[in-house]
Design an enzyme around this catalytic site. Structure first.
Site, PDB file in Angstrom:
ATOM      1  N   LYS A  55       0.867  -1.242   0.036  1.00 10.81           N
ATOM      2  CA  LYS A  55      -0.226   0.001   0.112  1.00 10.81           C
ATOM      3  C   LYS A  55       0.858   1.333   0.144  1.00 10.81           C
ATOM      4  O   LYS A  55       0.558   2.152  -0.707  1.00 10.81           O
ATOM      5  CB  LYS A  55      -1.000  -0.136   1.288  1.00 10.81           C
ATOM      6  CG  LYS A  55      -2.018  -1.120   1.110  1.00 10.81           C
ATOM      7  CD  LYS A  55      -2.793  -1.363   2.475  1.00 10.81           C
ATOM      8  CE  LYS A  55      -3.704  -2.308   2.388  1.00 10.81           C
ATOM      9  NZ  LYS A  55      -4.623  -2.864   3.307  1.00 10.81           N
ATOM     10  N   GLN A  99      -4.781  -1.534   9.643  1.00 12.02           N
ATOM     11  CA  GLN A  99      -4.837  -2.590   8.963  1.00 12.02           C
ATOM     12  C   GLN A  99      -5.208  -3.723  10.061  1.00 12.02           C
ATOM     13  O   GLN A  99      -4.801  -3.716  11.251  1.00 12.02           O
ATOM     14  CB  GLN A  99      -3.315  -2.974   8.758  1.00 12.02           C
ATOM     15  CG  GLN A  99      -3.036  -4.429   8.089  1.00 12.02           C
ATOM     16  CD  GLN A  99      -3.364  -4.294   6.515  1.00 12.02           C
ATOM     17  OE1 GLN A  99      -3.591  -3.366   5.828  1.00 12.02           O
ATOM     18  NE2 GLN A  99      -4.293  -5.370   6.397  1.00 12.02           N
ATOM     19  N   ASP A 122     -11.036   3.051   4.022  1.00 13.46           N
ATOM     20  CA  ASP A 122     -11.586   1.520   3.917  1.00 13.46           C
ATOM     21  C   ASP A 122     -12.913   1.293   3.537  1.00 13.46           C
ATOM     22  O   ASP A 122     -13.318   0.275   3.401  1.00 13.46           O
ATOM     23  CB  ASP A 122     -10.735   0.813   5.084  1.00 13.46           C
ATOM     24  CG  ASP A 122      -9.925  -0.056   4.871  1.00 13.46           C
ATOM     25  OD1 ASP A 122      -9.372  -0.302   3.572  1.00 13.46           O
ATOM     26  OD2 ASP A 122      -8.921  -0.178   5.819  1.00 13.46           O
TER      27      ASP A 122
END
Ligand code: NAD
Length: 298
Positions: A55, A99, A122
């Site tokens: 990422k 994460q 997200d």
């Protein structure tokens, strides 16, 4: 015997990343600042480290700032939430990604709830999940968003299609079903308690498999010509001569080729779209925060 079109997620994702990079360049020209994505990694889970590394690389390649925060697995929930709140208040940060999975002593729902919904790239915050459900502008989780883009590219108009989504997670299955419903599909969500799953799948023009079981969906489950999006990532046990087992999806790909109309491979299908959509969501967040119109075509 007819053979399915292989949906090249890698190539589509590369094009999307180019469009995002062009959007970043115009954003920088207007605002004199780069969009920023903050990624928080707790602990040293090897898979999470790989994801966070990819990422970061993709964020920098697109011309955006990547702010990485690595915390020890022993960090308390309060300390983690305090970091999220600092990032919420930081003007250089447009998107925040924590994460998952988090260590067992941390409640991931509480951490996600602490993220400013305007920076929730997200799309896991309940405000964004709710907006998606009622048809308002929302940050949509990156994996199902990428699946939808591939479907629209390969199928075109999805209206009236029978779609079966296998899996009901908050990250993939449920938002996928919402997106397909918004495209006027007739949507069935199948899961671990679904009865006669092969029969349910056989009715589908579109199959999205997001289960996490290697090659569970076999060719005889597919309606001829069905478009199959395989989200699953499963590693098979190593065979003789292999150090690591092969990566496969939730669909028995080789056999499915003879039945499906189009299918995503694993790897090289959905996976590359997830990161490209994260970059896209971050660029959208930067535009909204700056009060600018979101560029077309991303
Ligand atoms: P999850 O474990 O949260 O959910 C799995 C779902 O599958 C559950 O809803 C469950 O009801 C359903 N299920 C389990 N066994 C089943 C069965 N026998 N029949 C029917 N349904 C069954 O997983 P997730 O986070 O949604 O991820 C699913 C898969 O997608 C995993 O392999 C994961 O690694 C992969 N994934 C890939 C990407 C990507 O970028 N390509 C992103 C996210 C997840």
């Amino acid at each position: 015997m007819s053979s399915a079109t292989i949906i090249d997620g890698k190539a589509f994702a590369a094009k999307l990343r180019h469009r995002v990079a062009a959007g970043v360049a115009s954003f920088v020209a207007i605002t004199q600042r780069k969009p920023g994505l903050a990624v928080v990694l707790v602990g040293d889970d090897p898979a999470s480290q790989v994801y966070v590394g990819s990422k970061k690389k993709a964020t920098v390649e697109a011309g955006m700032n990547s702010f990485e925060h690595r915390l020890p697995a022993t960090v308390s929930q309060e300390e983690l939430i305090a970091l999220v709140e600092t990032l919420n208040a930081d003007d250089a940060v447009d998107g925040i990604l924590v994460q998952l999975p988090l260590p067992a002593h941390i409640d991931d729902k509480a951490v996600i709830a602490a993220i400013d919904p305007a920076k929730d790239v997200d799309g896991f915050h309940v405000v964004n999940a709710g907006r998606l459900a009622v048809g308002e502008d929302a940050f949509v989780p990156c994996t199902p968003l990428g699946c939808l883009m591939l479907l629209k590219e390969y199928v075109g108009d999805l209206s009236g299609k029978n779609a079966v989504v296998i899996g009901r997670s908050n990250i993939v299955g449920k938002p996928m079903a919402q997106l397909l419903l918004a495209e006027n599909c007739t949507v069935t969500i199948a899961h671990s308690r679904t009865q006669d799953l092969p029969d349910v799948v056989r009715r589908a023009d579109i199959v999205v498999a997001a289960v996490g079981r290697a090659e569970m969906v076999t060719a005889d489950w597919l309606k001829p010509g069905a478009v199959v999006i395989d989200v699953g990532i499963n590693r098979l046990p190593p065979q003789a001569g292999e150090t690591k087992g092969r990566l496969v999806g939730d669909v028995a790909f080789d056999d499915a080729l003879a039945h499906a109309g189009a299918i995503t491979p694993v790897p090289g299908g959905v996976g590359p779209m997830t990161i490209a959509c994260l970059l896209r969501n971050n660029l959208v967040a930067a535009h909204r925060r700056a009060g600018l119109e979101v560029p077309q075509g991303i």
